[in-house]
Enzyme design. Sequence first.
Site: not given
Length: 225
Positions: A65, A67, A78, A187
Amino acid sequence: MAFSLPNDWPHVLEAELKQPYLQELKMFLEEERSRHVVYPPESDLFSALEWTPYQQVRVLLLGQDPYHNDGQAHGLSFSVRPEVAHPPSLRNMFKELQDDLGYAPPKNGYLVPWAQQGVLMLNAVLTVRAHQPNSHKNKGWERFTDGVIRAVNEKSEPVVFVLWGNYAKKKKKWIDTGKHIIVESAHPSPLSAKRGFFGSRPFSRINQALRETGQPEVDWRITDS
């Protein structure tokens, strides 16, 4: 056609772009943007596909998803723009990069140099309502990005698929492991980094896989200039 994609992606995803669900997704996004702040900005929606054309994809780094805080998301999983503070997952990635390859964590979290080397930095969901994580889940993006994953799987040359966390690992069903390489671990988020991301050495493992398939390594260094 519901969306205008950059580079060679329209040809690669021609069948997917004709699917009716994309028109519904587009209408949903127009309604959301009229009522709420949505990230990333519309101009950055397909940045991952813009920075990494299909023919150049050597690595697919899958996020979940975007930020959701102000100014963070810009269309690459990321990554944040140079002036933006590093979110926790990115800090943990840089910590592991230092432990793995010895590169000191940069002040700059802008991961475009990775994308320019053939690392497709794809989120499974490409938009989010500000300050509401997973608010655009199950609206159609997953179907679209599964199509991107399947298209990359069809490449004749081996690709390294990087799957961090249980959500990403579910995408293994789209990957031909006889042809491609999967690098997986927990993760990098604070909730799970200590349960298998730290110490997993993903960056050197990706480069090893590239070497073994006759491809150049990725230079993982991010400069602050």
